[in-house]
Design an enzyme around this catalytic site. Structure first.
Site, PDB file in Angstrom:
ATOM      1  N   ASP A  68      26.535  31.599  35.710  1.00 39.61           N
ATOM      2  CA  ASP A  68      27.562  30.773  36.338  1.00 39.61           C
ATOM      3  C   ASP A  68      28.379  30.195  35.196  1.00 39.61           C
ATOM      4  OD1 ASP A  68      29.163  28.965  37.627  1.00 39.61           O
ATOM      5  OD2 ASP A  68      27.528  27.773  38.476  1.00 39.61           O
ATOM      6  N   ASN A  98      36.044  37.912  33.012  1.00 44.82           N
ATOM      7  CA  ASN A  98      36.658  38.338  34.259  1.00 44.82           C
ATOM      8  C   ASN A  98      36.336  37.415  35.432  1.00 44.82           C
ATOM      9  OD1 ASN A  98      37.804  40.439  36.198  1.00 44.82           O
ATOM     10  ND2 ASN A  98      35.662  40.383  36.856  1.00 44.82           N
ATOM     11  N   SER A 152      43.639  37.348  32.525  1.00 44.26           N
ATOM     12  CA  SER A 152      44.561  36.381  33.100  1.00 44.26           C
ATOM     13  C   SER A 152      45.170  37.033  34.336  1.00 44.26           C
ATOM     14  CB  SER A 152      45.614  35.977  32.074  1.00 44.26           C
ATOM     15  OG  SER A 152      46.552  35.081  32.609  1.00 44.26           O
ATOM     16  N   TYR A 166      45.784  27.658  40.642  1.00 50.05           N
ATOM     17  CA  TYR A 166      45.449  28.974  40.079  1.00 50.05           C
ATOM     18  C   TYR A 166      46.344  29.262  38.879  1.00 50.05           C
ATOM     19  CZ  TYR A 166      44.587  34.011  39.813  1.00 50.05           C
ATOM     20  OH  TYR A 166      44.265  35.282  39.374  1.00 50.05           O
ATOM     21  N   LYS A 170      45.258  29.833  34.879  1.00 54.23           N
ATOM     22  CA  LYS A 170      45.623  31.028  34.121  1.00 54.23           C
ATOM     23  C   LYS A 170      46.568  30.697  32.959  1.00 54.23           C
ATOM     24  CE  LYS A 170      43.225  34.115  36.327  1.00 54.23           C
ATOM     25  NZ  LYS A 170      42.047  34.739  35.663  1.00 54.23           N
ATOM     26  N   THR A 202      41.420  44.807  45.260  1.00 56.52           N
ATOM     27  CA  THR A 202      40.035  44.350  45.261  1.00 56.52           C
ATOM     28  C   THR A 202      39.812  43.497  46.491  1.00 56.52           C
ATOM     29  OG1 THR A 202      40.426  42.269  44.107  1.00 56.52           O
ATOM     30  CG2 THR A 202      40.137  44.221  42.737  1.00 56.52           C
TER      31      THR A 202
END
Length: 299
Positions: A68, A98, A152, A166, A170, A202
């Site tokens: 984690d 990732n 990123s 978010y 990034k 994904t």
């Protein structure tokens, strides 16, 4: 300004890769690709190690670990387990940060808990794994250097409505990575690459995407966030969406081609075009505010 990635990177034939977020998507594809390469060694990590069942259990070159990235203790334990598994002369060659998820929705509606969890995973998790990796790489007895890929996003370059935190995570990863890369002594040959994909095919819209509670002030169809949602939903599944296997292949090519590592790599037609457009527009904005910016000083 201290230059970065000044020497060609040579991937060792027995390189050790550590990849976070291997349960699905990009992380799974990179882990699968590395595992398929003879003599390449892999530390594949995920919050739930049962999600790594696609990797064999009997290959000594593959170590599957729970991690984690939001937990200091968990990251410490993973690095210790990697060193124990691969021996006292443990060398870490390639790290792929990732792990992460998107927090989307109306910014006014985001709770303190949602905000801090997002930044903890996206930024602080990436930072703590990176710092651990640097320590191992620079202390390696054979001084063979290393390579850190920080995943990123186009969201690390361009800001869009409805994803403020978010983007914040990034953007933080990008600034952190560029700064740390410039701290490296050239003799260490520790390289960094900020990977900036646009839409990837994904499950990012599923378990890897968290939505804030809707805010009534932003509910109308003509609000910028709602317009973007409509556009993204129409684009999902189109030819401009990148396959995670293509991202994995590009990352492995960069690591193994024996050339200098690019500091930034927009991935996909959309990412490349929007990144270029942003910087072209920024040059125009700089010219517009030139007189205000220089405040009468000579250039």
């Amino acid at each position: 300004m201290n230059p970065v990635n000044t020497k060609p990177y040579e991937l060792p034939p027995d390189a050790v890769w550590l990849i976070t977020g291997c349960s699905s998507g990009i992380g799974r594809e990179i882990a699968s690709l590395v595992a398929s390469k003879p003599n390449q060694r892999l530390i594949a990590t995920a919050r739930n190690p049962s999600s790594l069942s696609y990797l064999p259990n009997t290959n000594p070159n593959i170590l599957k670990l729970a991690i984690d990235v939001a937990s200091v203790g968990s990251v410490d334990a993973a690095f210790a387990a990697g060193a124990k598994h691969f021996g006292k002369d443990f060398c870490l060659d390639v790290v792929v940060n990732n792990a992460g998820y998107s927090l989307s929705g109306d910014t006014e509606a985001a709770t303190e808990e949602e905000i801090h969890e997002e930044m903890e995973t996206l930024f602080f998790g990436t930072a703590r794994v990176t710092v651990h990796a640097i320590e191992v790489m620079r202390q390696a007895k054979d001084h063979r250097g290393g390579l850190v890929f920080n995943i990123s996003s186009l969201a690390g370059l361009c800001g869009f409505p409805g994803h403020a935190y978010y983007h914040a995570g990034k953007f933080a990863v990008e600034g952190f990575t560029e700064s740390v890369a410039r701290e490296m002594h050239p003799d260490w040959n520790i390289n960094f690459c900020i990977v900036e994909p646009s839409g990837v095919n994904t499950n990012f819209e599923g378990q890897s995407k968290v939505h804030t509670k809707p805010h009534p002030a932003y509910a109308a169809d003509d609000m910028p966030s709602r317009k973007l949602e409509t556009f993204v939903n129409k684009a999902t599944g189109s030819s401009v969406v990148i396959e995670p296997s293509a991202v994995a292949g590009t990352i492995f090519t960069i690591a193994s081609r024996g050339e200098c590592i690019p500091l930034r790599l927009p991935l996909g037609v959309v990412a490349w075009k929007l990144a270029r457009s942003k910087f072209v527009d920024l040059l125009g904005e700089l010219d517009t505010v030139k007189e205000l910016s220089v405040m009468g000083q000579a250039i």
